[in-house]
Scaffold this active site. Structure first.
Site, PDB file in Angstrom:
ATOM      1  N   GLU A  46       0.894  -1.161   0.000  1.00  0.00           N
ATOM      2  CA  GLU A  46       0.000   0.000   0.000  1.00  0.00           C
ATOM      3  C   GLU A  46       0.932   1.210   0.000  1.00  0.00           C
ATOM      4  O   GLU A  46       1.539   1.536   1.013  1.00  0.00           O
ATOM      5  CB  GLU A  46      -0.883  -0.006   1.264  1.00  0.00           C
ATOM      6  CG  GLU A  46      -1.729   1.241   1.425  1.00  0.00           C
ATOM      7  CD  GLU A  46      -2.341   1.345   2.833  1.00  0.00           C
ATOM      8  OE1 GLU A  46      -2.681   0.323   3.445  1.00  0.00           O
ATOM      9  OE2 GLU A  46      -2.471   2.495   3.311  1.00  0.00           O
ATOM     10  N   ARG A  50       1.400  10.129   0.799  1.00  0.00           N
ATOM     11  CA  ARG A  50       1.832  11.138   1.777  1.00  0.00           C
ATOM     12  C   ARG A  50       3.055  11.905   1.326  1.00  0.00           C
ATOM     13  O   ARG A  50       3.395  12.923   1.905  1.00  0.00           O
ATOM     14  CB  ARG A  50       2.172  10.457   3.109  1.00  0.00           C
ATOM     15  CG  ARG A  50       0.953  10.086   3.895  1.00  0.00           C
ATOM     16  CD  ARG A  50       1.325   9.267   5.106  1.00  0.00           C
ATOM     17  NE  ARG A  50       0.372   8.201   5.226  1.00  0.00           N
ATOM     18  CZ  ARG A  50       0.379   7.269   6.169  1.00  0.00           C
ATOM     19  NH1 ARG A  50       1.318   7.282   7.090  1.00  0.00           N
ATOM     20  NH2 ARG A  50      -0.537   6.343   6.197  1.00  0.00           N
ATOM     21  N   THR A  73      -3.596   6.534   1.738  1.00  0.00           N
ATOM     22  CA  THR A  73      -3.784   7.972   1.999  1.00  0.00           C
ATOM     23  C   THR A  73      -4.439   8.660   0.794  1.00  0.00           C
ATOM     24  O   THR A  73      -4.073   9.772   0.408  1.00  0.00           O
ATOM     25  CB  THR A  73      -2.456   8.670   2.387  1.00  0.00           C
ATOM     26  OG1 THR A  73      -1.656   7.788   3.173  1.00  0.00           O
ATOM     27  CG2 THR A  73      -2.723   9.921   3.200  1.00  0.00           C
ATOM     28  N   LYS A 133     -10.741  -0.670   6.706  1.00  0.00           N
ATOM     29  CA  LYS A 133      -9.502  -0.584   7.493  1.00  0.00           C
ATOM     30  C   LYS A 133      -9.899  -0.092   8.884  1.00  0.00           C
ATOM     31  O   LYS A 133     -10.818   0.734   9.008  1.00  0.00           O
ATOM     32  CB  LYS A 133      -8.582   0.408   6.784  1.00  0.00           C
ATOM     33  CG  LYS A 133      -7.379   0.898   7.553  1.00  0.00           C
ATOM     34  CD  LYS A 133      -6.454   1.674   6.606  1.00  0.00           C
ATOM     35  CE  LYS A 133      -5.389   2.451   7.348  1.00  0.00           C
ATOM     36  NZ  LYS A 133      -4.290   2.879   6.458  1.00  0.00           N
TER      37      LYS A 133
HETATM   38  C1  3PG Z   1      -1.268   3.375   7.943  1.00  0.00           C
HETATM   39  O1  3PG Z   1      -1.467   4.311   7.182  1.00  0.00           O
HETATM   40  O2  3PG Z   1      -1.927   2.347   7.881  1.00  0.00           O
HETATM   41  C2  3PG Z   1      -0.276   3.526   9.016  1.00  0.00           C
HETATM   42  O3  3PG Z   1       0.471   4.683   8.851  1.00  0.00           O
HETATM   43  C3  3PG Z   1       0.639   2.371   9.228  1.00  0.00           C
HETATM   44  O4  3PG Z   1       0.916   2.432  10.552  1.00  0.00           O
HETATM   45  P1  3PG Z   1       2.292   1.960  11.190  1.00  0.00           P
HETATM   46  O5  3PG Z   1       3.359   2.877  10.623  1.00  0.00           O
HETATM   47  O6  3PG Z   1       2.080   2.118  12.675  1.00  0.00           O
HETATM   48  O7  3PG Z   1       2.514   0.543  10.786  1.00  0.00           O
END
Ligand code: 3PG
Length: 216
Positions: A46, A50, A73, A133
């Protein structure tokens, strides 16, 4: 009921079990990073929008043809159009945007919006979705919160993300309400910036072995 291409993408995500969340500052690392994930047995990413390098990274990974590539994102319909044109198989957003969901449905692309409350989950179900999610999972109560949210919505499947790591991912994946888990622990910004691609491959391999041992 006939199986759609969205359904088959969701099944592939379930089979893979863990979805590396990628925040790439420089597209120059995209190929080494993808090679590391593929060699570690996690041919899925994914890639978040960002950073400025996000869209270009998505294009590069989609062009390889050996990975299941999604965009993360994704905040608006215009970004949906861009990532769909780049070739993504799925779209993820941190929260629930009906604009994003509808545009993905229009393109027949799997969409996994973030939810954090029962109200948002109810809105996602009303928009026709069965996969969401749960973000940020660690801070919001983890697996037990997901299982509580699943009680009134037994047909919904969840992808926890945010605070998932090698130590807790097996527990998440052991829940029947959880179809996959997302996280950046195997490909952190620091590991990418210091070009530790062998370590990323090792952590990806460790992660994929955790999927196999989780009782799913
Ligand atoms: C996301 O967008 O799912 C998170 O930023 C991932 O989270 P993590 O960096 O705590 O794994």
């Amino acid at each position: 009921m006939t199986q759609t291409s969205e359904d088959s993408v969701l099944l592939r995500l379930e089979h893979l079990g863990i979805v590396p969340v990628i925040v790439l500052d420089d597209v120059v690392h995209a190929t080494d990073l993808a090679d590391a994930l593929v060699s570690g047995g996690l041919p899925v990413a994914e890639v978040t929008l960002r950073t400025d390098a996000g869209l270009q990274t998505i294009r590069r990974l989609c062009d390889r043809g050996d990975m299941l590539v999604g965009a993360g994102t994704v905040l608006n319909a215009e970004q949906v159009d861009l990532v769909v044109e780049a070739g993504v198989s799925f779209v993820v957003s941190p929260g629930l945007s009906i604009e994003v969901v509808e545009r993905c449905l229009h393109h027949n692309v799997a969409v996994i919006p973030g939810i954090a409350t029962a109200t948002e989950l109810q809105a996602a179900v009303a928009a026709g979705l069965s996969h969401v999610k749960f973000f940020p999972a660690g801070k919001l109560g983890g697996r037990s919160m997901i299982e509580t949210l699943a009680e009134p919505f037994p047909d919904v499947r969840f992808m926890p993300s945010g605070g998932v790591n090698a130590a807790n991912v097996s527990d998440f994946l052991a829940s029947p309400s959880i179809f996959a888990a997302g996280g950046s622990w195997m490909a952190t910004k620091a590991l990418i910036a210091s070009q530790q691609f062998d370590e990323i491959a090792r952590l990806a391999r460790e992660a994929s072995s955790l999927v196999r041992v989780a009782s799913r």
